[in-house]
Design a protein around this motif. Structure first.
Motif, PDB file in Angstrom:
ATOM      1  N   ASP A 104     -32.047   9.317  -5.919  1.00  0.00           N
ATOM      2  CA  ASP A 104     -31.211   8.720  -6.961  1.00  0.00           C
ATOM      3  C   ASP A 104     -30.334   9.799  -7.595  1.00  0.00           C
ATOM      4  OD1 ASP A 104     -30.046   7.278  -8.954  1.00  0.00           O
ATOM      5  OD2 ASP A 104     -31.883   6.865 -10.064  1.00  0.00           O
ATOM      6  N   TRP A 105     -29.072   9.883  -7.148  1.00  0.00           N
ATOM      7  CA  TRP A 105     -28.148  10.903  -7.639  1.00  0.00           C
ATOM      8  C   TRP A 105     -27.575  10.565  -9.008  1.00  0.00           C
ATOM      9  CZ3 TRP A 105     -27.688  15.489  -5.148  1.00  0.00           C
ATOM     10  CH2 TRP A 105     -28.150  15.545  -3.832  1.00  0.00           C
ATOM     11  N   LYS A 106     -27.786   9.345  -9.470  1.00  0.00           N
ATOM     12  CA  LYS A 106     -27.207   8.925 -10.748  1.00  0.00           C
ATOM     13  C   LYS A 106     -28.114   9.225 -11.934  1.00  0.00           C
ATOM     14  CE  LYS A 106     -24.485   5.180  -8.698  1.00  0.00           C
ATOM     15  NZ  LYS A 106     -24.196   3.721  -8.706  1.00  0.00           N
ATOM     16  N   SER A 107     -29.369   9.502 -11.666  1.00  0.00           N
ATOM     17  CA  SER A 107     -30.329   9.754 -12.748  1.00  0.00           C
ATOM     18  C   SER A 107     -30.664  11.240 -12.850  1.00  0.00           C
ATOM     19  CB  SER A 107     -31.618   8.964 -12.501  1.00  0.00           C
ATOM     20  OG  SER A 107     -31.352   7.579 -12.427  1.00  0.00           O
ATOM     21  N   LYS A 108     -31.072  11.644 -14.034  1.00  0.00           N
ATOM     22  CA  LYS A 108     -31.490  13.022 -14.251  1.00  0.00           C
ATOM     23  C   LYS A 108     -32.836  13.254 -13.575  1.00  0.00           C
ATOM     24  CE  LYS A 108     -32.519  16.340 -17.940  1.00  0.00           C
ATOM     25  NZ  LYS A 108     -32.605  16.541 -19.406  1.00  0.00           N
ATOM     26  N   PRO A 109     -32.944  14.280 -12.721  1.00  0.00           N
ATOM     27  CA  PRO A 109     -34.215  14.522 -12.024  1.00  0.00           C
ATOM     28  C   PRO A 109     -35.349  14.841 -13.002  1.00  0.00           C
ATOM     29  CG  PRO A 109     -32.425  15.750 -11.003  1.00  0.00           C
ATOM     30  CD  PRO A 109     -31.897  15.232 -12.305  1.00  0.00           C
ATOM     31  N   LYS A 110     -36.542  14.414 -12.645  1.00  0.00           N
ATOM     32  CA  LYS A 110     -37.711  14.754 -13.454  1.00  0.00           C
ATOM     33  C   LYS A 110     -37.990  16.253 -13.339  1.00  0.00           C
ATOM     34  CE  LYS A 110     -39.898  10.229 -12.863  1.00  0.00           C
ATOM     35  NZ  LYS A 110     -41.099   9.509 -12.366  1.00  0.00           N
ATOM     36  N   SER A 111     -38.565  16.816 -14.392  1.00  0.00           N
ATOM     37  CA  SER A 111     -38.829  18.260 -14.405  1.00  0.00           C
ATOM     38  C   SER A 111     -39.801  18.672 -13.307  1.00  0.00           C
ATOM     39  CB  SER A 111     -39.392  18.676 -15.773  1.00  0.00           C
ATOM     40  OG  SER A 111     -40.585  17.951 -16.059  1.00  0.00           O
ATOM     41  N   THR A 112     -40.627  17.725 -12.853  1.00  0.00           N
ATOM     42  CA  THR A 112     -41.614  18.029 -11.809  1.00  0.00           C
ATOM     43  C   THR A 112     -41.018  17.935 -10.403  1.00  0.00           C
ATOM     44  OG1 THR A 112     -42.297  15.697 -11.880  1.00  0.00           O
ATOM     45  CG2 THR A 112     -43.569  17.276 -13.199  1.00  0.00           C
ATOM     46  N   ASP A 113     -39.811  17.417 -10.299  1.00  0.00           N
ATOM     47  CA  ASP A 113     -39.167  17.266  -8.997  1.00  0.00           C
ATOM     48  C   ASP A 113     -38.424  18.558  -8.651  1.00  0.00           C
ATOM     49  OD1 ASP A 113     -37.864  16.568  -6.706  1.00  0.00           O
ATOM     50  OD2 ASP A 113     -36.907  14.760  -7.511  1.00  0.00           O
ATOM     51  N   LEU A 114     -38.979  19.310  -7.719  1.00  0.00           N
ATOM     52  CA  LEU A 114     -38.393  20.599  -7.325  1.00  0.00           C
ATOM     53  C   LEU A 114     -37.821  20.548  -5.909  1.00  0.00           C
ATOM     54  CD1 LEU A 114     -41.080  23.045  -8.798  1.00  0.00           C
ATOM     55  CD2 LEU A 114     -38.996  22.174  -9.870  1.00  0.00           C
ATOM     56  N   ASP A 119     -32.492  19.837  -7.182  1.00  0.00           N
ATOM     57  CA  ASP A 119     -31.826  21.052  -7.639  1.00  0.00           C
ATOM     58  C   ASP A 119     -30.311  20.967  -7.463  1.00  0.00           C
ATOM     59  OD1 ASP A 119     -33.978  22.397  -8.654  1.00  0.00           O
ATOM     60  OD2 ASP A 119     -34.416  23.504  -6.820  1.00  0.00           O
ATOM     61  N   ILE A 120     -29.862  20.367  -6.365  1.00  0.00           N
ATOM     62  CA  ILE A 120     -28.424  20.167  -6.178  1.00  0.00           C
ATOM     63  C   ILE A 120     -27.886  19.245  -7.268  1.00  0.00           C
ATOM     64  CG2 ILE A 120     -26.679  19.141  -4.670  1.00  0.00           C
ATOM     65  CD1 ILE A 120     -28.369  20.080  -2.285  1.00  0.00           C
ATOM     66  N   ILE A 154     -32.900  27.552 -10.862  1.00  0.00           N
ATOM     67  CA  ILE A 154     -32.405  26.770  -9.721  1.00  0.00           C
ATOM     68  C   ILE A 154     -31.827  27.695  -8.652  1.00  0.00           C
ATOM     69  CG2 ILE A 154     -30.747  25.034  -8.973  1.00  0.00           C
ATOM     70  CD1 ILE A 154     -30.892  23.891 -11.845  1.00  0.00           C
ATOM     71  N   LEU A 155     -31.001  28.639  -9.086  1.00  0.00           N
ATOM     72  CA  LEU A 155     -30.356  29.549  -8.132  1.00  0.00           C
ATOM     73  C   LEU A 155     -31.380  30.388  -7.370  1.00  0.00           C
ATOM     74  CD1 LEU A 155     -27.259  30.831 -10.158  1.00  0.00           C
ATOM     75  CD2 LEU A 155     -27.473  28.810  -8.704  1.00  0.00           C
ATOM     76  N   VAL A 156     -32.368  30.871  -8.084  1.00  0.00           N
ATOM     77  CA  VAL A 156     -33.403  31.690  -7.448  1.00  0.00           C
ATOM     78  C   VAL A 156     -34.213  30.845  -6.463  1.00  0.00           C
ATOM     79  CG1 VAL A 156     -35.535  32.985  -7.846  1.00  0.00           C
ATOM     80  CG2 VAL A 156     -33.553  33.330  -9.350  1.00  0.00           C
ATOM     81  N   ARG A 157     -34.534  29.628  -6.879  1.00  0.00           N
ATOM     82  CA  ARG A 157     -35.358  28.743  -6.047  1.00  0.00           C
ATOM     83  C   ARG A 157     -34.656  28.370  -4.741  1.00  0.00           C
ATOM     84  NH1 ARG A 157     -37.319  25.696 -10.091  1.00  0.00           N
ATOM     85  NH2 ARG A 157     -35.618  24.195 -10.064  1.00  0.00           N
ATOM     86  N   ARG A 158     -33.343  28.292  -4.771  1.00  0.00           N
ATOM     87  CA  ARG A 158     -32.592  27.816  -3.607  1.00  0.00           C
ATOM     88  C   ARG A 158     -31.879  28.931  -2.845  1.00  0.00           C
ATOM     89  NH1 ARG A 158     -35.433  24.055  -2.279  1.00  0.00           N
ATOM     90  NH2 ARG A 158     -36.095  22.868  -4.106  1.00  0.00           N
ATOM     91  N   SER A 159     -32.235  30.153  -3.089  1.00  0.00           N
ATOM     92  CA  SER A 159     -31.573  31.279  -2.428  1.00  0.00           C
ATOM     93  C   SER A 159     -32.480  31.921  -1.391  1.00  0.00           C
ATOM     94  CB  SER A 159     -31.166  32.334  -3.458  1.00  0.00           C
ATOM     95  OG  SER A 159     -30.237  31.803  -4.373  1.00  0.00           O
ATOM     96  N   SER A 160     -31.854  32.495  -0.395  1.00  0.00           N
ATOM     97  CA  SER A 160     -32.600  33.282   0.587  1.00  0.00           C
ATOM     98  C   SER A 160     -32.622  34.731   0.125  1.00  0.00           C
ATOM     99  CB  SER A 160     -31.930  33.190   1.960  1.00  0.00           C
ATOM    100  OG  SER A 160     -30.626  33.745   1.908  1.00  0.00           O
TER     101      SER A 160
END
Length: 262
Positions: A104-114, A119-120, A154-160
């Motif tokens: 669901d791109w229209k709703s704010k993600p839950k804090s537990t959703d990683l 993240d995008i 977010i940036l750290v979590r999604r970076s190589s």
């Protein structure tokens, strides 16, 4: 005055970490995904050309963005040419990137959703919120710290590891904001706003076309119904006429038969 100036700088630093840091990470997501599949970006795009062309036809992609994906002259496309909006569109719409189609791109993600989708979505939402603030907006230190921490995670979590995002983030937080840098950020923000305005305008135009099509369809259906009713009326008149003619024809046939001695 010094505190007011510092608060003003906070907005630009958040724009930097979103515009530059977010773009680095989004490009990295594409590169990592394709590397894991052992597929070149050009191959991925060619395989999905029908879907991409449809996005262009719907106005989701601009002609400029489309040309970046399929450059002329035999050049191979690269993520370095792609902007924030284009990359998110590709990640969401193309099958080769494997994102959850039910997210669901229209709703704010839950804090537990990683998940990567969440993240995008967070990056997109942060970009929209921060970059739509007026240039005169001052962000207080506590608000700045909260924003910065959330985006950094977010940036750290999604970076190589090859991206070295921690060093980039440190540079974003300390680099001098000269007039040229400020101008660059505002031009990028303006491009996003112009793109969104174009999409909104196109959506309104599409809604109008859909409404016009519905009205035309109703008109055609009404005319067709009218024709059907006329045909039914003609058929009924023919039936009545046949009922009146049939007895006469029957007697005539009998008379002719009698003359023939039948």
């Amino acid at each position: 005055m010094a505190q007011e100036s510092d608060n003003r700088v906070h907005l630009f630093r958040l724009q930097i970490i979103i515009i530059d840091g977010g773009l680095l990470v989004l490009r990295n997501i594409i590169d990592q995904t394709l590397t894991a599949q052992c597929i070149a970006l050009s191959t991925c795009l060619n395989n999905e050309k029908a879907a991409i062309t449809k996005l262009k036809g719907c106005g989701v992609l601009t002609p400029v963005q489309y040309d970046i994906l399929f450059p002329t002259g035999g050049q191979a496309p690269t993520t370095s040419e792609m902007d924030f909006t284009l990359i998110i569109c590709l990640l969401r719409c193309l099958k080769c990137f494997g994102l959850n189609k039910k997210f669901d791109w229209k709703s704010k993600p839950k804090s537990t959703d990683l998940t990567v989708e969440a993240d995008i979505c967070r990056l997109r939402n942060a970009r929209n919120e921060i970059c739509h603030l007026p240039q005169t907006t001052a962000i207080e230190p506590n608000d700045f710290a909260t924003w910065w921490n959330d985006i950094e995670q977010i940036l750290v979590r999604r970076s190589s590891s090859a991206l070295n995002i921690q060093q980039a983030i440190a540079d974003f937080k300390t680099c001098p904001l000269d007039p040229e840098e400020e101008k660059r950020l505002q031009e990028e923000v303006k491009r996003w706003k112009d793109y969104e305005a174009d999409v909104d305008r196109l959506n309104e135009e599409m809604k109008k076309v859909q409404t016009d099509v519905i009205e035309v369809k109703k008109g055609v259906e009404a005319k067709f119904t009218g024709v059907e009713k006329k045909l039914e009326a003609i058929e009924k008149r023919q039936e009545k006429s046949n009922e009146c003619v049939s007895p006469t024809q029957t007697e005539e046939e009998k008379y002719q038969n009698r003359k023939k001695g039948k």
